[in-house]
Design a protein around this motif. Structure first.
Motif, PDB file in Angstrom:
ATOM      1  N   ALA A   9      24.875  12.224  33.519  1.00  0.00           N
ATOM      2  CA  ALA A   9      24.880  13.360  32.590  1.00  0.00           C
ATOM      3  C   ALA A   9      24.423  12.910  31.202  1.00  0.00           C
ATOM      4  O   ALA A   9      23.660  13.624  30.528  1.00  0.00           O
ATOM      5  CB  ALA A   9      26.272  13.984  32.520  1.00  0.00           C
ATOM      6  N   MET A  10      24.869  11.741  30.778  1.00  0.00           N
ATOM      7  CA  MET A  10      24.453  11.213  29.469  1.00  0.00           C
ATOM      8  C   MET A  10      22.963  10.861  29.469  1.00  0.00           C
ATOM      9  O   MET A  10      22.257  11.112  28.494  1.00  0.00           O
ATOM     10  CB  MET A  10      25.276   9.983  29.100  1.00  0.00           C
ATOM     11  N   ILE A  11      22.485  10.298  30.563  1.00  0.00           N
ATOM     12  CA  ILE A  11      21.058   9.965  30.664  1.00  0.00           C
ATOM     13  C   ILE A  11      20.215  11.240  30.618  1.00  0.00           C
ATOM     14  O   ILE A  11      19.177  11.290  29.959  1.00  0.00           O
ATOM     15  CB  ILE A  11      20.775   9.133  31.932  1.00  0.00           C
ATOM     16  N   ASP A  12      20.678  12.298  31.303  1.00  0.00           N
ATOM     17  CA  ASP A  12      19.965  13.581  31.252  1.00  0.00           C
ATOM     18  C   ASP A  12      19.909  14.117  29.824  1.00  0.00           C
ATOM     19  O   ASP A  12      18.877  14.636  29.381  1.00  0.00           O
ATOM     20  CB  ASP A  12      20.636  14.611  32.167  1.00  0.00           C
ATOM     21  N   LEU A  13      21.023  13.989  29.105  1.00  0.00           N
ATOM     22  CA  LEU A  13      21.071  14.440  27.711  1.00  0.00           C
ATOM     23  C   LEU A  13      20.106  13.642  26.839  1.00  0.00           C
ATOM     24  O   LEU A  13      19.386  14.205  26.009  1.00  0.00           O
ATOM     25  CB  LEU A  13      22.505  14.316  27.178  1.00  0.00           C
ATOM     26  N   ILE A  14      20.062  12.341  27.049  1.00  0.00           N
ATOM     27  CA  ILE A  14      19.127  11.478  26.305  1.00  0.00           C
ATOM     28  C   ILE A  14      17.690  11.904  26.616  1.00  0.00           C
ATOM     29  O   ILE A  14      16.876  12.075  25.693  1.00  0.00           O
ATOM     30  CB  ILE A  14      19.352   9.993  26.652  1.00  0.00           C
ATOM     31  N   ASP A  15      17.372  12.102  27.887  1.00  0.00           N
ATOM     32  CA  ASP A  15      16.022  12.520  28.285  1.00  0.00           C
ATOM     33  C   ASP A  15      15.627  13.843  27.637  1.00  0.00           C
ATOM     34  O   ASP A  15      14.504  13.998  27.153  1.00  0.00           O
ATOM     35  CB  ASP A  15      15.912  12.644  29.808  1.00  0.00           C
ATOM     36  N   GLU A  16      16.547  14.808  27.637  1.00  0.00           N
ATOM     37  CA  GLU A  16      16.288  16.108  27.019  1.00  0.00           C
ATOM     38  C   GLU A  16      15.942  15.952  25.541  1.00  0.00           C
ATOM     39  O   GLU A  16      14.993  16.556  25.038  1.00  0.00           O
ATOM     40  CB  GLU A  16      17.554  16.965  27.126  1.00  0.00           C
ATOM     41  N   ASN A  17      16.737  15.156  24.861  1.00  0.00           N
ATOM     42  CA  ASN A  17      16.526  14.957  23.429  1.00  0.00           C
ATOM     43  C   ASN A  17      15.233  14.202  23.144  1.00  0.00           C
ATOM     44  O   ASN A  17      14.518  14.518  22.192  1.00  0.00           O
ATOM     45  CB  ASN A  17      17.725  14.242  22.800  1.00  0.00           C
ATOM     46  N   ILE A  18      14.920  13.234  23.967  1.00  0.00           N
ATOM     47  CA  ILE A  18      13.673  12.486  23.782  1.00  0.00           C
ATOM     48  C   ILE A  18      12.475  13.406  23.988  1.00  0.00           C
ATOM     49  O   ILE A  18      11.501  13.349  23.235  1.00  0.00           O
ATOM     50  CB  ILE A  18      13.619  11.260  24.718  1.00  0.00           C
ATOM     51  N   ARG A  19      12.550  14.287  24.978  1.00  0.00           N
ATOM     52  CA  ARG A  19      11.448  15.240  25.200  1.00  0.00           C
ATOM     53  C   ARG A  19      11.235  16.133  23.976  1.00  0.00           C
ATOM     54  O   ARG A  19      10.101  16.371  23.557  1.00  0.00           O
ATOM     55  CB  ARG A  19      11.708  16.093  26.440  1.00  0.00           C
ATOM     56  N   LEU A  20      12.326  16.625  23.389  1.00  0.00           N
ATOM     57  CA  LEU A  20      12.204  17.466  22.199  1.00  0.00           C
ATOM     58  C   LEU A  20      11.632  16.674  21.026  1.00  0.00           C
ATOM     59  O   LEU A  20      10.739  17.148  20.314  1.00  0.00           O
ATOM     60  CB  LEU A  20      13.552  18.074  21.814  1.00  0.00           C
ATOM     61  N   ILE A  21      12.115  15.461  20.841  1.00  0.00           N
ATOM     62  CA  ILE A  21      11.610  14.608  19.757  1.00  0.00           C
ATOM     63  C   ILE A  21      10.117  14.341  19.950  1.00  0.00           C
ATOM     64  O   ILE A  21       9.339  14.412  18.989  1.00  0.00           O
ATOM     65  CB  ILE A  21      12.411  13.293  19.682  1.00  0.00           C
ATOM     66  N   GLU A  22       9.700  14.056  21.181  1.00  0.00           N
ATOM     67  CA  GLU A  22       8.278  13.803  21.448  1.00  0.00           C
ATOM     68  C   GLU A  22       7.429  15.040  21.175  1.00  0.00           C
ATOM     69  O   GLU A  22       6.325  14.946  20.660  1.00  0.00           O
ATOM     70  CB  GLU A  22       8.083  13.306  22.879  1.00  0.00           C
ATOM     71  N   GLU A  23       7.958  16.209  21.514  1.00  0.00           N
ATOM     72  CA  GLU A  23       7.243  17.461  21.246  1.00  0.00           C
ATOM     73  C   GLU A  23       7.071  17.661  19.736  1.00  0.00           C
ATOM     74  O   GLU A  23       5.980  17.999  19.272  1.00  0.00           O
ATOM     75  CB  GLU A  23       8.027  18.626  21.847  1.00  0.00           C
ATOM     76  N   ILE A  50      21.617   9.068  20.257  1.00  0.00           N
ATOM     77  CA  ILE A  50      22.364   7.867  19.862  1.00  0.00           C
ATOM     78  C   ILE A  50      23.798   7.953  20.375  1.00  0.00           C
ATOM     79  O   ILE A  50      24.325   7.000  20.966  1.00  0.00           O
ATOM     80  CB  ILE A  50      22.352   7.682  18.331  1.00  0.00           C
ATOM     81  N   GLU A  51      24.425   9.102  20.166  1.00  0.00           N
ATOM     82  CA  GLU A  51      25.813   9.272  20.611  1.00  0.00           C
ATOM     83  C   GLU A  51      25.932   9.131  22.126  1.00  0.00           C
ATOM     84  O   GLU A  51      26.887   8.533  22.625  1.00  0.00           O
ATOM     85  CB  GLU A  51      26.345  10.634  20.159  1.00  0.00           C
ATOM     86  N   ALA A  52      24.970   9.656  22.863  1.00  0.00           N
ATOM     87  CA  ALA A  52      25.005   9.541  24.326  1.00  0.00           C
ATOM     88  C   ALA A  52      24.872   8.079  24.751  1.00  0.00           C
ATOM     89  O   ALA A  52      25.569   7.628  25.669  1.00  0.00           O
ATOM     90  CB  ALA A  52      23.907  10.397  24.964  1.00  0.00           C
ATOM     91  N   CYS A  53      24.002   7.332  24.080  1.00  0.00           N
ATOM     92  CA  CYS A  53      23.867   5.894  24.374  1.00  0.00           C
ATOM     93  C   CYS A  53      25.179   5.170  24.103  1.00  0.00           C
ATOM     94  O   CYS A  53      25.619   4.331  24.901  1.00  0.00           O
ATOM     95  CB  CYS A  53      22.764   5.269  23.520  1.00  0.00           C
ATOM     96  N   LEU A  54      25.794   5.505  22.992  1.00  0.00           N
ATOM     97  CA  LEU A  54      27.070   4.883  22.651  1.00  0.00           C
ATOM     98  C   LEU A  54      28.160   5.262  23.650  1.00  0.00           C
ATOM     99  O   LEU A  54      28.986   4.425  24.028  1.00  0.00           O
ATOM    100  CB  LEU A  54      27.483   5.273  21.232  1.00  0.00           C
ATOM    101  N   ASP A  55      28.147   6.518  24.090  1.00  0.00           N
ATOM    102  CA  ASP A  55      29.139   6.968  25.081  1.00  0.00           C
ATOM    103  C   ASP A  55      28.984   6.222  26.400  1.00  0.00           C
ATOM    104  O   ASP A  55      29.975   5.834  27.018  1.00  0.00           O
ATOM    105  CB  ASP A  55      29.015   8.476  25.328  1.00  0.00           C
ATOM    106  N   ILE A  56      27.739   6.021  26.828  1.00  0.00           N
ATOM    107  CA  ILE A  56      27.504   5.264  28.062  1.00  0.00           C
ATOM    108  C   ILE A  56      28.042   3.838  27.906  1.00  0.00           C
ATOM    109  O   ILE A  56      28.757   3.334  28.774  1.00  0.00           O
ATOM    110  CB  ILE A  56      26.005   5.231  28.430  1.00  0.00           C
ATOM    111  N   GLY A  57      27.698   3.203  26.792  1.00  0.00           N
ATOM    112  CA  GLY A  57      28.173   1.842  26.539  1.00  0.00           C
ATOM    113  C   GLY A  57      29.684   1.765  26.494  1.00  0.00           C
ATOM    114  O   GLY A  57      30.298   0.870  27.094  1.00  0.00           O
TER     115      GLY A  57
END
Length: 120
Positions: A9-23, A50-57
């Motif tokens: 779920a966190m990886i999906d959230l990171i992917d979503e945010n990266i797609r928006l940032i890239e757009e 960033i928060e999702a990465c930290l949550d995974i860690g």
């Protein structure tokens, strides 16, 4: 036990945010700097990733029974030590964390440039 559902779920959230940032990034700096919504969206997406990465860690560290990290950078050091991050991502996270901690200190006239730099 490490929950694959939580991590995925966190990886999906990171992917979503990266797609928006890239757009947003693909529109170029001039368009970005003149659009308050894009600036806010980029900032929020970067913070959420960033928060999702930290949550995974944090989840992995807690489930493995390791010592609780004293700060966010320690989570990324753990990832590095466990060889979970490539050098590219280590540098990206280092930049993102420096942006996150300095966010309130960036002067208004340089804010958009700094944010744009960190989402590239």
């Amino acid at each position: 036990m490490i929950s694959k559902d939580v991590v995925n779920a966190m990886i999906d959230l990171i992917d979503e945010n990266i797609r928006l940032i890239e757009e947003i990034r693909s529109q170029g700096y001039e368009s970005f700097s003149g659009n308050f919504r894009d600036i806010q969206a980029a900032k929020h997406s970067l913070q959420e990733a960033i928060e999702a990465c930290l949550d995974i860690g944090s989840h992995i560290i807690a489930e493995k029974g390791f010592r609780r990290p004293e700060d966010y950078r320690e989570i990324f050091r753990f990832w590095k030590k466990m060889e979970l991050l490539t050098m590219y991502y280590q540098q990206s996270f280092k930049r993102w964390l420096s942006f996150e901690s300095a966010g309130a200190q960036i002067r208004a006239d340089r804010y958009e440039k700094s944010l744009y730099y960190h989402v590239r």
